[in-house]
Enzyme design. Structure first.
Site, PDB file in Angstrom:
ATOM      1  N   GLU A  80       9.902  82.532 -17.720  1.00 24.84           N
ATOM      2  CA  GLU A  80      11.334  82.524 -17.431  1.00 24.84           C
ATOM      3  C   GLU A  80      12.128  82.359 -18.725  1.00 24.84           C
ATOM      4  OE1 GLU A  80      11.496  80.940 -12.900  1.00 24.84           O
ATOM      5  OE2 GLU A  80      11.567  79.391 -14.410  1.00 24.84           O
ATOM      6  N   CYS A 114      17.984  81.012 -23.830  1.00 32.37           N
ATOM      7  CA  CYS A 114      16.928  79.995 -23.884  1.00 32.37           C
ATOM      8  C   CYS A 114      15.621  80.701 -23.551  1.00 32.37           C
ATOM      9  CB  CYS A 114      17.258  78.910 -22.859  1.00 32.37           C
ATOM     10  SG  CYS A 114      15.976  77.656 -22.692  1.00 32.37           S
ATOM     11  N   CYS A 129       2.872  75.051 -19.810  1.00 26.60           N
ATOM     12  CA  CYS A 129       2.894  74.024 -20.849  1.00 26.60           C
ATOM     13  C   CYS A 129       1.828  72.975 -20.582  1.00 26.60           C
ATOM     14  CB  CYS A 129       4.263  73.355 -20.934  1.00 26.60           C
ATOM     15  SG  CYS A 129       4.393  72.271 -22.379  1.00 26.60           S
ATOM     16  N   CYS A 148       4.860  66.399 -19.691  1.00 23.68           N
ATOM     17  CA  CYS A 148       5.943  65.416 -19.730  1.00 23.68           C
ATOM     18  C   CYS A 148       6.377  65.148 -18.284  1.00 23.68           C
ATOM     19  CB  CYS A 148       7.123  65.937 -20.557  1.00 23.68           C
ATOM     20  SG  CYS A 148       6.686  66.269 -22.267  1.00 23.68           S
ATOM     21  N   CYS A 182       9.416  67.006 -16.561  1.00 20.36           N
ATOM     22  CA  CYS A 182       9.593  68.439 -16.785  1.00 20.36           C
ATOM     23  C   CYS A 182       8.787  69.259 -15.783  1.00 20.36           C
ATOM     24  CB  CYS A 182       9.172  68.805 -18.204  1.00 20.36           C
ATOM     25  SG  CYS A 182       9.331  70.560 -18.545  1.00 20.36           S
ATOM     26  N   CYS A 230      17.729  72.676 -17.765  1.00 23.38           N
ATOM     27  CA  CYS A 230      16.650  72.178 -18.615  1.00 23.38           C
ATOM     28  C   CYS A 230      15.545  71.544 -17.791  1.00 23.38           C
ATOM     29  CB  CYS A 230      17.183  71.089 -19.542  1.00 23.38           C
ATOM     30  SG  CYS A 230      18.324  71.702 -20.730  1.00 23.38           S
TER      31      CYS A 230
HETATM   32  N1  SAH Z   1       8.425  71.704 -25.328  1.00 21.25           N
HETATM   33  C1  SAH Z   1       9.686  71.756 -25.995  1.00 21.25           C
HETATM   34  C2  SAH Z   1      10.649  72.785 -25.441  1.00 21.25           C
HETATM   35  C3  SAH Z   1      10.831  72.824 -23.940  1.00 21.25           C
HETATM   36  S1  SAH Z   1      11.789  71.550 -23.231  1.00 21.25           S
HETATM   37  C4  SAH Z   1      10.310  70.373 -26.019  1.00 21.25           C
HETATM   38  O1  SAH Z   1       9.735  69.459 -25.446  1.00 21.25           O
HETATM   39  O2  SAH Z   1      11.330  70.186 -26.641  1.00 21.25           O
HETATM   40  C5  SAH Z   1      13.426  71.976 -23.442  1.00 21.25           C
HETATM   41  C6  SAH Z   1      14.394  70.835 -23.137  1.00 21.25           C
HETATM   42  O3  SAH Z   1      14.470  70.546 -21.732  1.00 21.25           O
HETATM   43  C7  SAH Z   1      13.983  69.562 -23.806  1.00 21.25           C
HETATM   44  O4  SAH Z   1      15.026  68.882 -24.392  1.00 21.25           O
HETATM   45  C8  SAH Z   1      13.468  68.783 -22.615  1.00 21.25           C
HETATM   46  O5  SAH Z   1      13.395  67.499 -22.930  1.00 21.25           O
HETATM   47  C9  SAH Z   1      14.479  69.153 -21.553  1.00 21.25           C
HETATM   48  N2  SAH Z   1      14.098  68.805 -20.185  1.00 21.25           N
HETATM   49  C10 SAH Z   1      12.897  68.930 -19.626  1.00 21.25           C
HETATM   50  N3  SAH Z   1      12.901  68.472 -18.351  1.00 21.25           N
HETATM   51  C11 SAH Z   1      14.161  68.047 -18.092  1.00 21.25           C
HETATM   52  C12 SAH Z   1      14.805  67.482 -16.933  1.00 21.25           C
HETATM   53  N4  SAH Z   1      14.148  67.260 -15.786  1.00 21.25           N
HETATM   54  N5  SAH Z   1      16.112  67.168 -17.016  1.00 21.25           N
HETATM   55  C13 SAH Z   1      16.791  67.407 -18.175  1.00 21.25           C
HETATM   56  N6  SAH Z   1      16.245  67.930 -19.274  1.00 21.25           N
HETATM   57  C14 SAH Z   1      14.939  68.248 -19.253  1.00 21.25           C
END
Ligand code: SAH
Length: 372
Positions: A111, A124, A131, A135, A138, A352
């Protein structure tokens, strides 16, 4: 014209998909394109015409490069491809944000999100088809790991969206904040960055990482580097490790140490992304810890009120606006530069952390380790 060299560069890192019959010309920086095409063109300005047709005019077939002689167009079509990923679905959000689901040549799906903002727009894009980092907040991590994207597949997301929306490069920003961890796919990211920086300034390209320390060391040596954003999300190791397993491998001291080694440009600051989770990392003491942590680095903080999703642990909640504002205000009073990221595209799960791999079984680690 000769055929020599047409298939030599089907290595994954060189842009061309190893699965495609013909070598893709996407993912090759200008100098590399020159080398690859040298045996196929009689006059070197032809390479510039081809390069401009791909990146300035967004052509998808050599037949459309009418500045080239017909015989050359036919020859190029027989040996090379300019294939963009298929757009499987587009979801437009009420706020104009648009989420694209792409299918790549091997069937993998990814995506990308197009976020218009006045006369600018931010794309983006994904760096991996999934991944591995898991986390806890995420959605992409929830669905599990996927393969690295080639440089061509990374750049093609930008070209594919430009082919639909027809925006030029004016006001165009690209962020590597889609699916995947860019610094687990560094060589392809380096090449994709090199190509994008041939089109737009480094100030308008941002790589976001969860903090892969060896990747940061590599990035410090890149000839051309985008801006850098670090997904921080907690002000101490104990909480960060619970939220982001990668912190056990590369704790804060190692991460911040690696960041100090990166030669920053004039006025450049590293962005620290900090997801605000209600009553977990959003108190006044947390603002102070965060401020202290970043004191010796040219930094700015981007606060991201958590985007909820049904697959995430229900204990993880977005704080009320008043708590977000109180946190922002405290950080600003302490002297940290801080902004709050506006939520965009959440009604189509394009916000995000909401990008997922369709059709996969989740790995299911959610209901786990949060104590409040
Ligand atoms: N792996 C990389 C890029 C992908 S994440 C990284 O960790 O930076 C892209 C952005 O989305 C990051 O800032 C991440 O922290 C944010 N993000 C992920 N899950 C989220 C959520 N549930 N709510 C808000 N931001 C989120």
């Amino acid at each position: 014209m000769t055929n020599v060299g047409t298939r030599e560069t089907t290595k994954v890192v060189d842009g061309g998909s190893p699965l495609a019959g013909k070598m893709s010309l996407l993912g090759l920086p200008r100098a590399r394109l020159q080398q690859v095409l040298a045996p196929h063109v009689e006059r070197s300005f032809r390479v510039d015409q081809i390069y401009r047709a791909i990146y300035d005019r967004g052509i998808r077939r050599f037949d459309d490069v009418t500045t080239l002689p017909l015989a050359l167009r036919r020859h190029l079509s027989a040996h090379f491809s300019l294939e963009l990923p298929d757009v499987v679905k587009r979801h437009r959000s009420a706020d104009g944000t648009e989420k694209y689901l792409f299918r790549l040549a091997d069937g993998a799906t990814i995506e990308a999100v197009d976020i218009p903002e006045g006369d600018r727009r931010t794309l983006c894009v994904s760096s991996q088809a999934g991944c591995a980092l898991a986390c806890r907040f995420c959605v992409t991590g929830y669905w599990g790991a996927g393969r690295d994207l080639t440089a061509g597949e990374i750049v093609a997301q930008v070209l594919a969206i430009r082919a639909v929306e027809r925006p030029g490069t004016h006001g165009l920003n690209v962020v590597f904040m889609g699916m995947g961890e860019p610094l687990l796919n560094t060589e392809n990211l380096r090449l994709a960055t090199q190509i994008l920086l041939e089109q737009i300034s480094w100030r308008r390209v941002t790589l976001s990482t969860a903090g892969v320390v060896p990747g940061l060391r590599e990035l410090a040596a890149w000839e051309q580097r985008p801006r850098l954003a670090i997904s921080l999300h907690a002000p101490d190791d104990e909480r960060r490790s619970r939220l982001m397993p990668i912190n056990k491998k590369y704790p804060l001291a190692a991460l911040l140490g690696a960041l100090r080694q990166i030669p920053l440009r004039s006025k450049e600051r590293i962005t620290f992304e900090y997801i605000l989770i209600d009553r977990w990392n959003d108190g006044p003491d947390d603002a102070e810890l965060l401020h202290r942590l970043l004191q010796n680095l040219p930094s700015k903080v981007n606060l991201i009120p958590l985007n909820p999703d049904p697959v995430l642990d229900p204990k993880l909640r977005r704080p009320p606006d008043a708590r977000v504002e109180a946190f922002r205000k405290r950080l600003a009073e302490l002297g940290t530069r801080v902004t709050v990221r506006r939520q965009r595209g959440d009604d189509v799960s394009a916000a995000c952390g909401q990008l997922r791999v369709p059709g996969r079984d989740p790995r299911g680690f959610r209901r786990s380790n949060f104590s409040f």
